[in-house]
Design a protein around this motif. Sequence first.
Motif, PDB file in Angstrom:
ATOM      1  N   GLU A  52       0.837  -1.206   0.000  1.00 52.94           N
ATOM      2  CA  GLU A  52       0.000   0.000   0.000  1.00 52.94           C
ATOM      3  C   GLU A  52       0.873   1.258   0.000  1.00 52.94           C
ATOM      4  O   GLU A  52       0.574   2.226  -0.701  1.00 52.94           O
ATOM      5  CB  GLU A  52      -0.936  -0.007   1.210  1.00 52.94           C
ATOM      6  CG  GLU A  52      -2.003   1.050   1.159  1.00 52.94           C
ATOM      7  CD  GLU A  52      -2.941   0.902  -0.025  1.00 52.94           C
ATOM      8  OE1 GLU A  52      -3.386   1.938  -0.555  1.00 52.94           O
ATOM      9  OE2 GLU A  52      -3.226  -0.228  -0.432  1.00 52.94           O
ATOM     10  N   GLN A  53       1.947   1.248   0.771  1.00 54.86           N
ATOM     11  CA  GLN A  53       2.865   2.387   0.788  1.00 54.86           C
ATOM     12  C   GLN A  53       3.503   2.559  -0.591  1.00 54.86           C
ATOM     13  O   GLN A  53       3.617   3.676  -1.098  1.00 54.86           O
ATOM     14  CB  GLN A  53       3.950   2.184   1.845  1.00 54.86           C
ATOM     15  CG  GLN A  53       4.941   3.332   1.906  1.00 54.86           C
ATOM     16  CD  GLN A  53       6.126   3.050   2.815  1.00 54.86           C
ATOM     17  OE1 GLN A  53       6.423   1.903   3.118  1.00 54.86           O
ATOM     18  NE2 GLN A  53       6.788   4.094   3.247  1.00 54.86           N
ATOM     19  N   LYS A  54       3.896   1.448  -1.205  1.00 54.33           N
ATOM     20  CA  LYS A  54       4.516   1.495  -2.521  1.00 54.33           C
ATOM     21  C   LYS A  54       3.538   2.083  -3.547  1.00 54.33           C
ATOM     22  O   LYS A  54       3.903   2.921  -4.356  1.00 54.33           O
ATOM     23  CB  LYS A  54       4.937   0.085  -2.951  1.00 54.33           C
ATOM     24  CG  LYS A  54       5.718   0.047  -4.244  1.00 54.33           C
ATOM     25  CD  LYS A  54       5.958  -1.359  -4.749  1.00 54.33           C
ATOM     26  CE  LYS A  54       6.732  -2.227  -3.822  1.00 54.33           C
ATOM     27  NZ  LYS A  54       7.044  -3.555  -4.408  1.00 54.33           N
ATOM     28  N   LYS A 110      12.689   2.543  -0.093  1.00 55.38           N
ATOM     29  CA  LYS A 110      13.712   2.560   0.940  1.00 55.38           C
ATOM     30  C   LYS A 110      13.589   3.887   1.689  1.00 55.38           C
ATOM     31  O   LYS A 110      13.587   4.948   1.076  1.00 55.38           O
ATOM     32  CB  LYS A 110      15.099   2.425   0.323  1.00 55.38           C
ATOM     33  CG  LYS A 110      16.210   2.295   1.350  1.00 55.38           C
ATOM     34  CD  LYS A 110      17.534   2.043   0.682  1.00 55.38           C
ATOM     35  CE  LYS A 110      18.616   1.857   1.728  1.00 55.38           C
ATOM     36  NZ  LYS A 110      19.917   1.613   1.076  1.00 55.38           N
ATOM     37  N   ASP A 111      13.487   3.818   2.993  1.00 51.63           N
ATOM     38  CA  ASP A 111      13.374   4.996   3.854  1.00 51.63           C
ATOM     39  C   ASP A 111      12.216   5.897   3.444  1.00 51.63           C
ATOM     40  O   ASP A 111      12.332   7.123   3.443  1.00 51.63           O
ATOM     41  CB  ASP A 111      14.689   5.803   3.853  1.00 51.63           C
ATOM     42  CG  ASP A 111      15.856   4.994   4.411  1.00 51.63           C
ATOM     43  OD1 ASP A 111      15.610   4.137   5.278  1.00 51.63           O
ATOM     44  OD2 ASP A 111      17.004   5.224   3.975  1.00 51.63           O
ATOM     45  N   GLY A 112      11.105   5.317   3.063  1.00 55.80           N
ATOM     46  CA  GLY A 112       9.904   6.097   2.740  1.00 55.80           C
ATOM     47  C   GLY A 112       9.946   6.770   1.381  1.00 55.80           C
ATOM     48  O   GLY A 112       9.141   7.663   1.103  1.00 55.80           O
TER      49      GLY A 112
END
Length: 189
Positions: free
Chosen positions: A94-96, A129-131
């Motif tokens: 979901e973040q991706k 990576k790292d948001g």
Amino acid sequence: MALTRKFLKAMGVEDEKAEEIISAHVETVNSLKGERDDLQEQLEAAKQAQKPKAKQADPKPNEPGENPYKEQLEAEKKAFEKYKAQVEAEKAEEQKRGLYRKLLAEAGIDSKRIDSVLKVSDLSKVTVKDGAIEGAEDLVNGIKSDWADFIPVTETKGASVAKPPAGGGGKAAPKTLRDALHERYEQKG
């Protein structure tokens, strides 16, 4: 109140968005039903384990295989770890998708087309990576070339005129009031 297409349409949600909402809701309900069924099976197994067995001595707690509660606890721990990993994977996915959505917007994709592009995009090669998405600049360049039809043109240029129209331009406008009055009254007279 049930979540239906009619309900979403009454709220003013577009048909395309309503379909996405309904499919997401169906996935959620189906996963909850699956969890419910798993928990029901576990409950039945626990009930069976609690029934007293006739003429059986208490199992020794240190001997493996003889304590059903210990085995059940280990099975529950494994199931919990599996569930936790699944939830983490869903959050990461979901973040991706959210970061990729922002990347599409930055690339200039029309906001009405972002969901369509997301549906057909392969996000398996995208790493976070790292948001932040790694290699975002390369992805933006690829998006601009692959999805150029979905990027609206905001600047228009007129055609280049090789030969401007010939016309002498006529008389020059009078520069003073006196010249303007003189020109006007000479024409009538």
